[in-house]
Design a protein around this motif. Structure first.
Motif, PDB file in Angstrom:
ATOM      1  N   GLU A 110     -12.090  41.761 -25.291  1.00  0.00           N
ATOM      2  CA  GLU A 110     -12.285  40.982 -26.516  1.00  0.00           C
ATOM      3  C   GLU A 110     -11.581  41.655 -27.699  1.00  0.00           C
ATOM      4  OE1 GLU A 110     -15.235  38.551 -26.997  1.00  0.00           O
ATOM      5  OE2 GLU A 110     -15.559  38.335 -24.857  1.00  0.00           O
ATOM      6  N   PHE A 111     -11.635  42.990 -27.758  1.00  0.00           N
ATOM      7  CA  PHE A 111     -10.986  43.741 -28.836  1.00  0.00           C
ATOM      8  C   PHE A 111      -9.485  43.488 -28.823  1.00  0.00           C
ATOM      9  CE2 PHE A 111      -8.909  47.630 -30.389  1.00  0.00           C
ATOM     10  CZ  PHE A 111      -9.494  47.766 -31.629  1.00  0.00           C
ATOM     11  N   VAL A 112      -8.855  43.604 -27.656  1.00  0.00           N
ATOM     12  CA  VAL A 112      -7.403  43.420 -27.570  1.00  0.00           C
ATOM     13  C   VAL A 112      -7.047  41.953 -27.775  1.00  0.00           C
ATOM     14  CG1 VAL A 112      -5.348  43.661 -26.115  1.00  0.00           C
ATOM     15  CG2 VAL A 112      -7.102  45.438 -26.101  1.00  0.00           C
ATOM     16  N   TYR A 113      -7.825  41.022 -27.205  1.00  0.00           N
ATOM     17  CA  TYR A 113      -7.550  39.596 -27.397  1.00  0.00           C
ATOM     18  C   TYR A 113      -7.601  39.236 -28.883  1.00  0.00           C
ATOM     19  CZ  TYR A 113      -7.993  38.610 -22.371  1.00  0.00           C
ATOM     20  OH  TYR A 113      -7.829  38.558 -21.009  1.00  0.00           O
ATOM     21  N   GLN A 114      -8.514  39.838 -29.623  1.00  0.00           N
ATOM     22  CA  GLN A 114      -8.617  39.562 -31.057  1.00  0.00           C
ATOM     23  C   GLN A 114      -7.430  40.192 -31.796  1.00  0.00           C
ATOM     24  OE1 GLN A 114     -12.183  41.105 -32.867  1.00  0.00           O
ATOM     25  NE2 GLN A 114     -12.130  39.554 -34.475  1.00  0.00           N
ATOM     26  N   LYS A 115      -7.033  41.383 -31.404  1.00  0.00           N
ATOM     27  CA  LYS A 115      -5.937  42.090 -32.056  1.00  0.00           C
ATOM     28  C   LYS A 115      -4.576  41.517 -31.664  1.00  0.00           C
ATOM     29  CE  LYS A 115      -4.600  46.854 -32.902  1.00  0.00           C
ATOM     30  NZ  LYS A 115      -4.904  46.831 -34.308  1.00  0.00           N
ATOM     31  N   GLN A 116      -4.442  41.125 -30.405  1.00  0.00           N
ATOM     32  CA  GLN A 116      -3.180  40.611 -29.863  1.00  0.00           C
ATOM     33  C   GLN A 116      -3.447  39.243 -29.200  1.00  0.00           C
ATOM     34  OE1 GLN A 116      -0.267  42.129 -30.164  1.00  0.00           O
ATOM     35  NE2 GLN A 116      -0.862  44.172 -30.796  1.00  0.00           N
TER      36      GLN A 116
END
Length: 133
Positions: A110-116
């Motif tokens: 979720e962190f990476v999907y939100q960032k990228q």
């Protein structure tokens, strides 16, 4: 002994004064954590579903491994670290997923999907469903 008692009384009064003067590390209402960012339900699209305690999203092990493998390939192709930042980025505490001030831990996907966001799109196009689908 009289001096020691006076010093102790003074230090206790100073300590109490410091705490009541506005300690920023203590939230006025510690019963509910502050809202930070997008809720899990909004990210997954499952407004009524509650995630299991062991995993932030209700993914099977196979689904989670497929999503992580797709994400890892996408990040590696762009020379990014496992968190979507430039390769070689250093983090206080070793990871950007843990907030030392609040004690909250974020899910890496979720962190990476939100960032990228394009990483999520690329894995969708590759046939890997988004979290909760």
């Amino acid at each position: 002994m009289k001096k020691l008692t006076g010093v102790l009384a003074l230090s206790l009064s100073l300590f109490a004064g410091c705490r009541s003067a506005g300690d920023s590390s203590v939230r006025p209402d510690a019963s509910s954590p502050p809202q930070t960012g997008t809720s899990q339900d909004a990210l997954t699209g499952d407004a009524g579903a509650s995630p299991t305690p062991s995993a932030p999203t209700a993914l099977s092990d196979a689904e989670r491994q497929a999503k992580e493998a797709c994400l890892d390939q996408w990040l590696k192709a762009r020379q990014l670290d496992p968190y979507g930042n430039a390769d070689g980025t250093m983090y206080m505490g070793g990871t950007p997923l843990f907030n030392e001030a609040t004690g909250e831990t974020k899910d890496r996907l979720e962190f990476v999907y939100q960032k990228q966001p394009e990483s999520k799109k690329a894995c969708l196009e590759a046939g890997v469903a988004p979290p909760g689908k």
